[in-house]
Design a protein around this motif. Structure first.
Motif, PDB file in Angstrom:
ATOM      1  N   SER A 189     -11.828 -11.122   1.463  1.00  0.00           N
ATOM      2  CA  SER A 189     -10.692 -11.380   2.347  1.00  0.00           C
ATOM      3  C   SER A 189      -9.378 -10.923   1.723  1.00  0.00           C
ATOM      4  O   SER A 189      -8.570 -10.241   2.375  1.00  0.00           O
ATOM      5  CB  SER A 189     -10.598 -12.877   2.676  1.00  0.00           C
ATOM      6  N   PHE A 190      -9.154 -11.287   0.466  1.00  0.00           N
ATOM      7  CA  PHE A 190      -7.843 -11.068  -0.140  1.00  0.00           C
ATOM      8  C   PHE A 190      -7.721  -9.744  -0.887  1.00  0.00           C
ATOM      9  O   PHE A 190      -6.610  -9.209  -1.014  1.00  0.00           O
ATOM     10  CB  PHE A 190      -7.498 -12.236  -1.072  1.00  0.00           C
ATOM     11  N   LYS A 191      -8.846  -9.203  -1.345  1.00  0.00           N
ATOM     12  CA  LYS A 191      -8.780  -7.965  -2.126  1.00  0.00           C
ATOM     13  C   LYS A 191      -9.168  -6.726  -1.336  1.00  0.00           C
ATOM     14  O   LYS A 191      -8.799  -5.605  -1.711  1.00  0.00           O
ATOM     15  CB  LYS A 191      -9.694  -8.078  -3.358  1.00  0.00           C
ATOM     16  N   VAL A 192      -9.913  -6.888  -0.248  1.00  0.00           N
ATOM     17  CA  VAL A 192     -10.396  -5.739   0.512  1.00  0.00           C
ATOM     18  C   VAL A 192      -9.691  -5.597   1.862  1.00  0.00           C
ATOM     19  O   VAL A 192      -9.265  -4.493   2.232  1.00  0.00           O
ATOM     20  CB  VAL A 192     -11.933  -5.829   0.727  1.00  0.00           C
ATOM     21  N   ILE A 193      -9.544  -6.694   2.593  1.00  0.00           N
ATOM     22  CA  ILE A 193      -9.040  -6.582   3.962  1.00  0.00           C
ATOM     23  C   ILE A 193      -7.595  -6.071   4.032  1.00  0.00           C
ATOM     24  O   ILE A 193      -7.319  -5.143   4.806  1.00  0.00           O
ATOM     25  CB  ILE A 193      -9.219  -7.913   4.726  1.00  0.00           C
ATOM     26  N   PRO A 194      -6.634  -6.608   3.268  1.00  0.00           N
ATOM     27  CA  PRO A 194      -5.281  -6.042   3.372  1.00  0.00           C
ATOM     28  C   PRO A 194      -5.198  -4.554   3.024  1.00  0.00           C
ATOM     29  O   PRO A 194      -4.572  -3.787   3.785  1.00  0.00           O
ATOM     30  CB  PRO A 194      -4.464  -6.927   2.428  1.00  0.00           C
ATOM     31  N   PRO A 195      -5.822  -4.080   1.920  1.00  0.00           N
ATOM     32  CA  PRO A 195      -5.801  -2.629   1.682  1.00  0.00           C
ATOM     33  C   PRO A 195      -6.497  -1.833   2.782  1.00  0.00           C
ATOM     34  O   PRO A 195      -6.059  -0.728   3.128  1.00  0.00           O
ATOM     35  CB  PRO A 195      -6.544  -2.484   0.344  1.00  0.00           C
ATOM     36  N   LEU A 196      -7.572  -2.392   3.345  1.00  0.00           N
ATOM     37  CA  LEU A 196      -8.240  -1.732   4.461  1.00  0.00           C
ATOM     38  C   LEU A 196      -7.307  -1.638   5.662  1.00  0.00           C
ATOM     39  O   LEU A 196      -7.252  -0.611   6.356  1.00  0.00           O
ATOM     40  CB  LEU A 196      -9.512  -2.503   4.822  1.00  0.00           C
ATOM     41  N   GLY A 197      -6.557  -2.718   5.910  1.00  0.00           N
ATOM     42  CA  GLY A 197      -5.581  -2.697   6.990  1.00  0.00           C
ATOM     43  C   GLY A 197      -4.522  -1.630   6.788  1.00  0.00           C
ATOM     44  O   GLY A 197      -4.107  -0.952   7.734  1.00  0.00           O
ATOM     45  N   ARG A 198      -4.084  -1.461   5.532  1.00  0.00           N
ATOM     46  CA  ARG A 198      -3.098  -0.412   5.236  1.00  0.00           C
ATOM     47  C   ARG A 198      -3.680   0.973   5.518  1.00  0.00           C
ATOM     48  O   ARG A 198      -3.020   1.845   6.084  1.00  0.00           O
ATOM     49  CB  ARG A 198      -2.646  -0.498   3.780  1.00  0.00           C
ATOM     50  N   MET A 199      -4.943   1.174   5.142  1.00  0.00           N
ATOM     51  CA  MET A 199      -5.580   2.468   5.319  1.00  0.00           C
ATOM     52  C   MET A 199      -5.766   2.819   6.796  1.00  0.00           C
ATOM     53  O   MET A 199      -5.529   3.957   7.223  1.00  0.00           O
ATOM     54  CB  MET A 199      -6.939   2.464   4.606  1.00  0.00           C
ATOM     55  N   VAL A 200      -6.183   1.829   7.589  1.00  0.00           N
ATOM     56  CA  VAL A 200      -6.555   2.094   8.985  1.00  0.00           C
ATOM     57  C   VAL A 200      -5.363   1.991   9.932  1.00  0.00           C
ATOM     58  O   VAL A 200      -5.235   2.783  10.870  1.00  0.00           O
ATOM     59  CB  VAL A 200      -7.683   1.132   9.422  1.00  0.00           C
ATOM     60  N   THR A 201      -4.482   1.012   9.687  1.00  0.00           N
ATOM     61  CA  THR A 201      -3.376   0.771  10.626  1.00  0.00           C
ATOM     62  C   THR A 201      -2.014   1.056  10.020  1.00  0.00           C
ATOM     63  O   THR A 201      -1.014   1.023  10.737  1.00  0.00           O
ATOM     64  CB  THR A 201      -3.386  -0.697  11.114  1.00  0.00           C
ATOM     65  N   GLY A 202      -1.959   1.299   8.710  1.00  0.00           N
ATOM     66  CA  GLY A 202      -0.678   1.465   8.042  1.00  0.00           C
ATOM     67  C   GLY A 202       0.051   0.159   7.803  1.00  0.00           C
ATOM     68  O   GLY A 202       1.244   0.152   7.509  1.00  0.00           O
ATOM     69  N   ASP A 203      -0.684  -0.961   7.886  1.00  0.00           N
ATOM     70  CA  ASP A 203      -0.050  -2.278   7.814  1.00  0.00           C
ATOM     71  C   ASP A 203      -0.947  -3.239   7.050  1.00  0.00           C
ATOM     72  O   ASP A 203      -1.920  -3.759   7.588  1.00  0.00           O
ATOM     73  CB  ASP A 203       0.213  -2.792   9.227  1.00  0.00           C
ATOM     74  N   ALA A 204      -0.633  -3.454   5.767  1.00  0.00           N
ATOM     75  CA  ALA A 204      -1.390  -4.430   4.974  1.00  0.00           C
ATOM     76  C   ALA A 204      -0.888  -5.841   5.201  1.00  0.00           C
ATOM     77  O   ALA A 204      -1.664  -6.801   5.163  1.00  0.00           O
ATOM     78  CB  ALA A 204      -1.295  -4.081   3.492  1.00  0.00           C
ATOM     79  N   GLU A 205       0.432  -5.996   5.446  1.00  0.00           N
ATOM     80  CA  GLU A 205       1.027  -7.323   5.539  1.00  0.00           C
ATOM     81  C   GLU A 205       0.441  -8.136   6.688  1.00  0.00           C
ATOM     82  O   GLU A 205       0.225  -9.346   6.563  1.00  0.00           O
ATOM     83  CB  GLU A 205       2.548  -7.218   5.674  1.00  0.00           C
ATOM     84  N   SER A 206       0.207  -7.480   7.837  1.00  0.00           N
ATOM     85  CA  SER A 206      -0.352  -8.209   8.978  1.00  0.00           C
ATOM     86  C   SER A 206      -1.732  -8.763   8.654  1.00  0.00           C
ATOM     87  O   SER A 206      -2.076  -9.885   9.036  1.00  0.00           O
ATOM     88  CB  SER A 206      -0.427  -7.291  10.203  1.00  0.00           C
ATOM     89  N   TYR A 207      -2.532  -7.994   7.931  1.00  0.00           N
ATOM     90  CA  TYR A 207      -3.870  -8.470   7.596  1.00  0.00           C
ATOM     91  C   TYR A 207      -3.842  -9.490   6.473  1.00  0.00           C
ATOM     92  O   TYR A 207      -4.728 -10.345   6.392  1.00  0.00           O
ATOM     93  CB  TYR A 207      -4.787  -7.276   7.304  1.00  0.00           C
ATOM     94  N   GLN A 208      -2.833  -9.429   5.624  1.00  0.00           N
ATOM     95  CA  GLN A 208      -2.637 -10.505   4.652  1.00  0.00           C
ATOM     96  C   GLN A 208      -2.369 -11.820   5.391  1.00  0.00           C
ATOM     97  O   GLN A 208      -2.928 -12.868   5.045  1.00  0.00           O
ATOM     98  CB  GLN A 208      -1.461 -10.175   3.728  1.00  0.00           C
ATOM     99  N   TYR A 209      -1.518 -11.769   6.426  1.00  0.00           N
ATOM    100  CA  TYR A 209      -1.265 -12.967   7.225  1.00  0.00           C
ATOM    101  C   TYR A 209      -2.556 -13.464   7.873  1.00  0.00           C
ATOM    102  O   TYR A 209      -2.858 -14.676   7.855  1.00  0.00           O
ATOM    103  CB  TYR A 209      -0.221 -12.710   8.322  1.00  0.00           C
ATOM    104  N   LEU A 210      -3.334 -12.549   8.455  1.00  0.00           N
ATOM    105  CA  LEU A 210      -4.524 -12.966   9.192  1.00  0.00           C
ATOM    106  C   LEU A 210      -5.530 -13.671   8.275  1.00  0.00           C
ATOM    107  O   LEU A 210      -6.118 -14.685   8.668  1.00  0.00           O
ATOM    108  CB  LEU A 210      -5.160 -11.761   9.885  1.00  0.00           C
ATOM    109  N   VAL A 211      -5.724 -13.178   7.059  1.00  0.00           N
ATOM    110  CA  VAL A 211      -6.678 -13.849   6.175  1.00  0.00           C
ATOM    111  C   VAL A 211      -6.107 -15.167   5.658  1.00  0.00           C
ATOM    112  O   VAL A 211      -6.864 -16.138   5.453  1.00  0.00           O
ATOM    113  CB  VAL A 211      -7.128 -12.944   5.010  1.00  0.00           C
ATOM    114  N   GLU A 212      -4.800 -15.231   5.473  1.00  0.00           N
ATOM    115  CA  GLU A 212      -4.191 -16.505   5.076  1.00  0.00           C
ATOM    116  C   GLU A 212      -4.288 -17.527   6.202  1.00  0.00           C
ATOM    117  O   GLU A 212      -4.533 -18.722   5.965  1.00  0.00           O
ATOM    118  CB  GLU A 212      -2.738 -16.287   4.681  1.00  0.00           C
TER     119      GLU A 212
END
Length: 253
Positions: A189-212
């Motif tokens: 959740s914390f190490k893979v999903i935000p970087p994946l979000g940055r790669m696919v959508t250009g937005d890591a912060e939104s996915y950091q919020y979602l996992v939090e």
């Protein structure tokens, strides 16, 4: 009624209650165009299995008997499309979402599936639904209620718009209950999903919020109590995939 001066959580941050909805809206404006792709990548396709279980539990009639579903926070239409496929010609879904970008994606997807006559898209707030009392045969919300600032208000609105004898179903991330899996899940959740979000959508912060936000959502028994307090009866839940998600059910009797 709003509660001036009260704070709530936005992920792991405390924010003024009145600010959360705008912050959540910004998240989904940012990720709307790749939302469904990210769901596949984040869950390894398991979200499809979870949603199919939700539709099987809903069990919409396969006849021409009228059946009105309200699908809240369902902007891209995934739940409603699955329900329409499982149902008969009397089925109709109303997708209600507060985010216009998510609704735009849903309308495009409905047109491609030729489901415009069976699925409508309406912009609205889960805390103050613009529908008449006792007007729907079922209410679904999948992976959306944890983003609502005042969950208790949304649950009361769900109860209000359902007909007597109708069902509330909520699919939401939950608390992993399998030793070992919990640590792997946190790592992913914390190490893979935000970087994946940055790669696919250009937005890591939104996915950091979602996992939090998943970690801040009430445990199943506490959420079940909230559903009961809103007026629902025969409240139950089942955990799926070791507790990664839970399907909650309640009836308006």
């Amino acid at each position: 009624m709003d509660r001036p001066g009260e704070t709530t959580h936005f992920g792991f941050k405390d924010v003024p209650l009145g600010d959360k909805q705008t912050l959540v809206n910004d998240v989904f404006h940012s990720v709307a165009s790749r939302y469904d792709l990210m769901n596949d990548l984040m869950s390894g396709g398991l979200h499809r299995v979870w949603k199919d279980i939700m539709i099987n539990t809903l069990d919409p009639p396969r006849s021409d008997r009228p059946f009105a579903l309200l699908d809240v926070a369902g902007g891209t239409g995934d739940i409603s499309f699955r329900a329409a496929k499982a149902a008969g010609p009397g089925f109709h879904a109303t997708v209600c979402d507060i985010n216009s970008d998510m609704l735009a994606v849903g309308r495009e997807r409905a047109a491609k599936r030729h489901l415009e006559s069976q699925v409508d898209f309406v912009e609205g707030n889960a805390e103050a639904l613009g529908f008449a009392d006792r007007s729907f045969d079922a209410y679904t919300i999948a992976f959306g209620i944890r983003n609502v600032p005042q969950i208790d208000k949304a649950l009361r609105e769900a109860y209000r718009v359902l007909k007597p004898g109708s069902r509330f179903l909520c699919l939401e991330f939950s608390t992993v209950e399998v030793p070992g899996l919990d640590k792997l899940y946190d790592l992913f959740s914390f190490k893979v999903i935000p970087p994946l979000g940055r790669m696919v959508t250009g937005d890591a912060e939104s996915y950091q919020y979602l996992v939090e936000s998943i970690r801040k959502f009430p445990k199943p028994n506490a959420f079940a109590d909230m559903i009961r307090e809103a007026g629902f009866s025969r409240v139950s839940w089942q955990t799926l995939t070791g507790g990664i998600v839970a399907l909650h059910s309640g009836w308006r009797l």
